[in-house]
Motif scaffolding. Structure first.
Motif, short mmCIF file in Angstrom:
data_model
loop_
_atom_site.label_atom_id
_atom_site.label_comp_id
_atom_site.label_asym_id
_atom_site.label_seq_id
_atom_site.Cartn_x
_atom_site.Cartn_y
_atom_site.Cartn_z
N GLU A 66 0.83 -1.21 0.00
CA GLU A 66 0.00 0.00 0.00
C GLU A 66 0.86 1.26 0.00
OE1 GLU A 66 -3.54 2.03 -0.31
OE2 GLU A 66 -3.16 -0.14 -0.45
N LYS A 67 1.96 1.23 0.75
CA LYS A 67 2.87 2.39 0.78
C LYS A 67 3.45 2.65 -0.61
CE LYS A 67 6.99 4.16 3.12
NZ LYS A 67 8.07 3.84 4.10
N LYS A 117 -5.67 11.73 -3.95
CA LYS A 117 -5.75 11.35 -2.54
C LYS A 117 -7.09 10.66 -2.29
CE LYS A 117 -2.77 15.02 -0.79
NZ LYS A 117 -2.68 16.22 0.07
N PRO A 118 -7.09 9.62 -1.44
CA PRO A 118 -8.36 8.94 -1.15
C PRO A 118 -9.31 9.87 -0.39
CG PRO A 118 -6.59 8.07 0.24
CD PRO A 118 -5.96 8.98 -0.75
N THR A 145 0.64 4.02 -2.94
CA THR A 145 0.24 5.39 -2.57
C THR A 145 1.25 6.41 -3.05
OG1 THR A 145 -0.87 4.52 -0.60
CG2 THR A 145 -0.40 6.87 -0.61
N LYS A 146 2.53 6.06 -3.01
CA LYS A 146 3.60 6.97 -3.41
C LYS A 146 3.47 7.37 -4.88
CE LYS A 146 7.51 5.76 -1.61
NZ LYS A 146 8.80 5.05 -1.43
N SER A 179 -10.53 1.99 3.83
CA SER A 179 -9.06 1.92 3.91
C SER A 179 -8.57 0.55 4.40
CB SER A 179 -8.53 3.03 4.83
OG SER A 179 -9.09 2.91 6.11
N GLN A 186 -4.36 2.83 6.73
CA GLN A 186 -4.12 4.21 7.14
C GLN A 186 -3.59 4.30 8.57
OE1 GLN A 186 -4.45 6.81 5.08
NE2 GLN A 186 -5.13 5.47 3.43
N ARG A 243 0.62 7.59 -6.66
CA ARG A 243 -0.67 8.20 -7.02
C ARG A 243 -0.61 9.72 -7.02
NH1 ARG A 243 -3.72 4.37 -2.79
NH2 ARG A 243 -3.83 2.46 -4.05
N ARG A 268 -10.03 8.80 -11.52
CA ARG A 268 -8.75 8.19 -11.16
C ARG A 268 -8.12 7.49 -12.37
NH1 ARG A 268 -10.13 6.24 -4.95
NH2 ARG A 268 -10.29 8.38 -4.17
#
Length: 446
Positions: A115-116, A125-126, A119-120, A132, A154, A122, A305
């Motif tokens: 996930e980290k 933002k969610p 996310t980096k 989550s 999260q 993207r 997205r």
């Protein structure tokens, strides 16, 4: 009460086959869609073996030898191949009984790392209300016992929660698809004052600004503006009871704002630039949503997205290709025009969903087929590869990396002159305003 995952029935057979072929353990990704009410898993994909494992047919014997970086890289590659609405929703491990006690710790580390990493990359933002929780699945290769748990990604201190894992036939056979074409013409300046011109970083910054425009755009679904909380299928006939894959398409138009609203104050910025990047073309975008009374909000969010991801992913792929072909330390840039990779779609057996990929013009069909086998463990027929669009380009205008003292002085003078012009503009505007007020006062006094 934990979450419930509705899982495509064919995944059960796929995982069972993996458990008999690969020992002592195998890892992989779970691909699907979150919704407020329930979650869906439509595909499971094993982690591809490394080259040395292919050659020697050797599998590591302990979970401590799991290559976290290899799995997160695989997750990043797979996420590029997912259309809007789909994401890497979890990870799985199939292991022998001897390794079962270490599985949960390994799964916890993996789900947070994956996930980290995702996310980096993207540019969006969610939302606050977004789900989550992500899934971890442990299967014993001997007993076939399934343990599904979720973690709130999260919260780094999140504790595992039990979740239900339910198989369902034809789960995604009649999901809804949204299609749109977005005309892109993005101008990204390369500042002369920056110490070096990192094209990839500058492009990402430019795309970041563009992504905010997409987030603020108005979306017309089949020519209509719909309220966020209404059902997507309101007023349409819903396909029910069909086990054959069939897709209901919605045509979407994207209206971007030409200017900010009166409530937003904007200021012009004058910057000295020594080059620019221009992205031009028509981008084909697609998103899928489940058919369990989806809201308009869910569908539009998925499509937004996909619009942002597809352009960002293509630029990443292009820069990776340039690094491979030209090296990471290219110092001087002349004017260049590059073709962004084209988007293509490939069907998933028994599903209305199509997966995505990108190809350069000189890439053979065989290479695409190999990539699907390696990344998604899926065989693809050449006739099933659908190229969705025409050529899109990146135009890189000249960049000066090394400036001598004279150039630096000229740059400083130019910067000061621009600042003076900015300030003079403010002064002149103020003087005009004062003169106008005096004139109007005298005129009305007379």
């Amino acid at each position: 009460m934990g979450r419930t995952y509705f899982v495509e029935e064919a995944i059960g057979q796929y995982l069972s086959d993996l458990s008999t072929k690969l020992k002592p353990y195998v890892t992989g990704l779970l691909i699907g869609q979150c919704s407020p009410q329930r979650d869906y898993i439509i595909q499971a994909v094993r982690t591809p073996p490394k080259e040395e494992q292919k050659e020697d047919s050797i599998s590591p014997s302990k979970l401590a030898s799991i290559d976290e970086e290899w799995i997160t890289t695989h997750a990043s590659q797979v996420s590029r191949m997912l259309p809007g609405g789909l994401l890497v929703l979890g990870v799985f491990i199939i292991a022998t009984p001897e390794l079962s006690k270490d599985c949960q710790n390994a799964l916890r580390k993996l789900i947070f790392s994956v996930e980290k990493s995702l996310t980096k990359r993207r540019l969006w933002k969610p939302a606050e209300e977004e789900v989550s929780e992500r899934a971890t699945l442990q299967i014993c290769s001997a007993t076939r016992k399934v343990v599904c748990r979720t973690y709130d990604v999260q919260d780094p201190k999140s504790s595992p929660k039990p979740a239900d894992w339910k198989y369902q036939s034809a789960l995604s056979a009649s999901w809804l698809a949204l299609n749109c074409t977005v005309n892109v013409n993005i101008h990204i300046p390369l500042l002369a004052t920056s110490l070096n011109h990192d094209l990839e970083k500058n492009t990402k910054n430019g795309l970041n600004r563009w992504s905010k425009q997409i987030e603020d755009s108005v979306f017309l679904i089949n020519g209509q503006i719909k309220d966020d909380d209404t059902e997507l299928l309101e007023g349409q006939k819903k396909l029910r009871g069909s086990t054959q894959s069939s897709t209901q398409f919605s045509d979407v138009k994207v209206l971007t704002q030409l200017s900010q609203g009166s409530s937003c104050r904007s200021t012009a910025t004058v910057q000295v630039c020594s080059g620019s990047i221009n992205l031009k073309g028509a981008v084909k975008c697609r998103a899928y949503v489940h058919n369990n009374k989806p809201k308009v909000k869910e569908a539009i969010q998925a499509l937004k997205r996909d619009i942002i991801n597809t352009l960002s992913d293509r630029c990443e792929i292009l820069f990776e290709d340039l690094i491979i072909n030209e090296g990471p330390h290219k110092k001087s840039f002349e004017r260049e025009c590059h073709v962004l990779p084209q988007r293509l779609f490939v069907p998933v057996a028994g599903s209305s969903v199509m997966l995505s990929d990108y190809k350069f013009g000189d890439e053979a069909t065989g290479e695409i087929q190999e990539r699907f086998v390696e990344m998604l463990d899926q065989s693809v027929q050449a006739e099933d590869i659908h190229i969705a669009e025409e050529i899109n380009t990146v135009d890189i205008c000249p960049v000066t990396d090394n400036m001598d003292d004279t150039q630096q002085q000229q740059l400083t003078k130019a910067t000061l002159l621009l600042k003076l012009q900015q300030n003079m503009g403010v002064v002149i505007a103020a003087a005009v305003a004062v003169f106008a007020s005096i004139f109007s006062f005298n005129y009305f006094s007379d």
